[in-house]
Scaffold this motif. Structure first.
Motif, short mmCIF file in Angstrom:
data_model
loop_
_atom_site.label_atom_id
_atom_site.label_comp_id
_atom_site.label_asym_id
_atom_site.label_seq_id
_atom_site.Cartn_x
_atom_site.Cartn_y
_atom_site.Cartn_z
N ILE A 3 -38.00 -2.91 -7.55
CA ILE A 3 -38.53 -2.35 -6.30
C ILE A 3 -37.36 -2.09 -5.38
O ILE A 3 -36.53 -2.97 -5.15
CB ILE A 3 -39.52 -3.32 -5.64
CG1 ILE A 3 -40.66 -3.65 -6.61
CG2 ILE A 3 -40.05 -2.74 -4.33
CD1 ILE A 3 -41.53 -4.82 -6.15
N ALA A 4 -37.29 -0.88 -4.82
CA ALA A 4 -36.23 -0.54 -3.88
C ALA A 4 -36.75 -0.70 -2.46
O ALA A 4 -37.77 -0.12 -2.09
CB ALA A 4 -35.76 0.89 -4.11
N GLY A 5 -36.06 -1.52 -1.66
CA GLY A 5 -36.40 -1.69 -0.26
C GLY A 5 -37.04 -3.03 0.04
O GLY A 5 -38.04 -3.39 -0.55
N ALA A 6 -36.43 -3.80 0.97
CA ALA A 6 -36.92 -5.14 1.30
C ALA A 6 -37.35 -5.24 2.76
O ALA A 6 -37.10 -6.23 3.41
CB ALA A 6 -35.84 -6.18 1.00
N SER A 7 -38.03 -4.21 3.26
CA SER A 7 -38.55 -4.28 4.62
C SER A 7 -39.97 -4.81 4.58
O SER A 7 -40.17 -6.01 4.47
CB SER A 7 -38.49 -2.91 5.29
OG SER A 7 -38.90 -3.00 6.64
N THR A 25 -38.00 -7.76 -9.04
CA THR A 25 -36.70 -7.81 -8.38
C THR A 25 -36.71 -6.76 -7.29
O THR A 25 -37.10 -5.61 -7.54
CB THR A 25 -35.56 -7.51 -9.37
OG1 THR A 25 -35.53 -8.52 -10.37
CG2 THR A 25 -34.21 -7.46 -8.66
N VAL A 26 -36.30 -7.14 -6.09
CA VAL A 26 -36.23 -6.21 -4.96
C VAL A 26 -34.77 -6.01 -4.62
O VAL A 26 -34.04 -6.98 -4.41
CB VAL A 26 -37.00 -6.75 -3.74
CG1 VAL A 26 -36.87 -5.79 -2.56
CG2 VAL A 26 -38.47 -6.99 -4.09
N VAL A 27 -34.32 -4.75 -4.60
CA VAL A 27 -32.96 -4.45 -4.17
C VAL A 27 -33.03 -3.82 -2.78
O VAL A 27 -33.93 -3.03 -2.48
CB VAL A 27 -32.21 -3.52 -5.15
CG1 VAL A 27 -31.96 -4.22 -6.47
CG2 VAL A 27 -32.93 -2.22 -5.37
N GLU A 28 -32.08 -4.18 -1.94
CA GLU A 28 -32.04 -3.70 -0.56
C GLU A 28 -30.63 -3.28 -0.22
O GLU A 28 -29.68 -4.03 -0.46
CB GLU A 28 -32.51 -4.81 0.39
CG GLU A 28 -32.28 -4.54 1.86
CD GLU A 28 -32.96 -3.26 2.36
OE1 GLU A 28 -32.27 -2.46 3.02
OE2 GLU A 28 -34.16 -3.07 2.10
N ARG A 29 -30.50 -2.07 0.32
CA ARG A 29 -29.20 -1.52 0.68
C ARG A 29 -28.50 -2.33 1.78
O ARG A 29 -27.28 -2.48 1.78
CB ARG A 29 -29.40 -0.09 1.15
CG ARG A 29 -28.15 0.71 1.20
CD ARG A 29 -28.40 2.13 1.61
NE ARG A 29 -29.66 2.63 1.07
CZ ARG A 29 -30.20 3.79 1.38
NH1 ARG A 29 -29.61 4.58 2.23
NH2 ARG A 29 -31.34 4.17 0.85
N ALA A 30 -29.26 -2.86 2.74
CA ALA A 30 -28.67 -3.66 3.82
C ALA A 30 -27.99 -4.90 3.22
O ALA A 30 -28.46 -5.45 2.23
CB ALA A 30 -29.75 -4.09 4.81
N PRO A 31 -26.89 -5.35 3.82
CA PRO A 31 -26.15 -6.48 3.25
C PRO A 31 -26.87 -7.82 3.33
O PRO A 31 -26.50 -8.76 2.64
CB PRO A 31 -24.86 -6.50 4.07
CG PRO A 31 -25.17 -5.78 5.34
CD PRO A 31 -26.24 -4.78 5.00
N GLU A 32 -27.88 -7.94 4.17
CA GLU A 32 -28.64 -9.17 4.30
C GLU A 32 -30.03 -8.85 4.84
O GLU A 32 -30.30 -7.72 5.24
CB GLU A 32 -27.93 -10.15 5.24
CG GLU A 32 -27.71 -9.60 6.62
CD GLU A 32 -26.79 -10.48 7.46
OE1 GLU A 32 -26.84 -10.33 8.69
OE2 GLU A 32 -26.04 -11.29 6.91
N PHE A 33 -30.88 -9.85 4.86
CA PHE A 33 -32.22 -9.66 5.40
C PHE A 33 -32.12 -9.14 6.83
O PHE A 33 -31.31 -9.62 7.62
CB PHE A 33 -32.98 -11.00 5.37
CG PHE A 33 -34.35 -10.91 5.97
CD1 PHE A 33 -35.41 -10.43 5.22
CD2 PHE A 33 -34.57 -11.28 7.29
CE1 PHE A 33 -36.69 -10.34 5.78
CE2 PHE A 33 -35.83 -11.19 7.85
CZ PHE A 33 -36.89 -10.71 7.09
N ARG A 34 -32.93 -8.13 7.15
CA ARG A 34 -32.89 -7.53 8.49
C ARG A 34 -34.01 -8.09 9.36
O ARG A 34 -35.18 -8.01 9.02
CB ARG A 34 -33.03 -6.01 8.41
CG ARG A 34 -31.81 -5.37 7.76
CD ARG A 34 -31.93 -3.87 7.67
NE ARG A 34 -33.09 -3.51 6.87
CZ ARG A 34 -33.97 -2.58 7.21
NH1 ARG A 34 -33.84 -1.90 8.33
NH2 ARG A 34 -34.99 -2.31 6.42
N THR A 35 -33.63 -8.68 10.48
CA THR A 35 -34.60 -9.19 11.45
C THR A 35 -34.89 -8.10 12.47
O THR A 35 -34.29 -7.03 12.44
CB THR A 35 -34.06 -10.44 12.17
OG1 THR A 35 -32.85 -10.06 12.84
CG2 THR A 35 -33.77 -11.56 11.19
N GLY A 36 -35.78 -8.40 13.39
CA GLY A 36 -36.06 -7.46 14.47
C GLY A 36 -36.94 -6.30 14.05
O GLY A 36 -37.59 -6.33 13.01
#
Length: 162
Positions: A3-7, A25-36
């Protein structure tokens, strides 16, 4: 399942696939979990989804505490008021309102230990070989190899089911 995208959508999909026996498995382009992020009003069918997923209480505990919206004159006199509506669907302001990052964290936590999250990574290619061979999915860190539930993440091919 890759799965692409961890929002919101990626972890939500991982949650439901995991619930029905798929390894994810989830891959996310951002280097870490995004808050906010922006507020999300949870209404109607979305409230039913939270109930069925068993995360309604966690979402309610993380709400913004929205009380409604008031418009005041330059002298502080109330011009208009839109209080929180207790209805699942009606009103300008929802009873259940949560920040995007808080909802994402609840979904990621709900899949912890069963879904692999790879931050700072992304899908770079998808190849399909003719002649009945399986798909090969690659990401920036290298090809994802088929795995088994409970261990490595699985790549699900078109004719394969859990």
């Amino acid at each position: 399942m890759l799965i692409a995208g961890a929002s919101i959508a990626g972890p939500a999909l991982a949650y439901w696939l995991d619930r029905y026996g798929w390894a994810t498995t989830v891959v996310e382009r951002a280097p870490e979990f995004r808050t906010g992020g922006q507020n999300i009003d949870v209404r109607g069918a979305a409230r039913e989804v939270l109930r069925r997923a068993g995360i309604e209480d966690a979402v309610r505990a993380a709400t913004t505490g929205e009380l409604g919206t008031r418009f005041l004159s330059e002298h502080g006199k109330l011009i208009a008021e839109f209080p929180v509506q207790r209805s699942d669907t009606a009103g300008a302001t929802a009873e259940v309102e949560i920040l995007r990052g808080d909802l994402a964290r609840i979904l990621v936590d709900a899949t912890a230990g069963r879904t692999e999250y790879r931050y700072g990574d992304e899908v770079t290619a998808r190849r399909h070989r003719i002649g009945g061979r399986r798909d090969v999915r690659e990401w920036a860190a290298g090809p994802l190899r088929p795995g088994r539930r409970g261990g490595r993440p699985a790549v699900i091919y078109p004719a394969t089911r859990p």
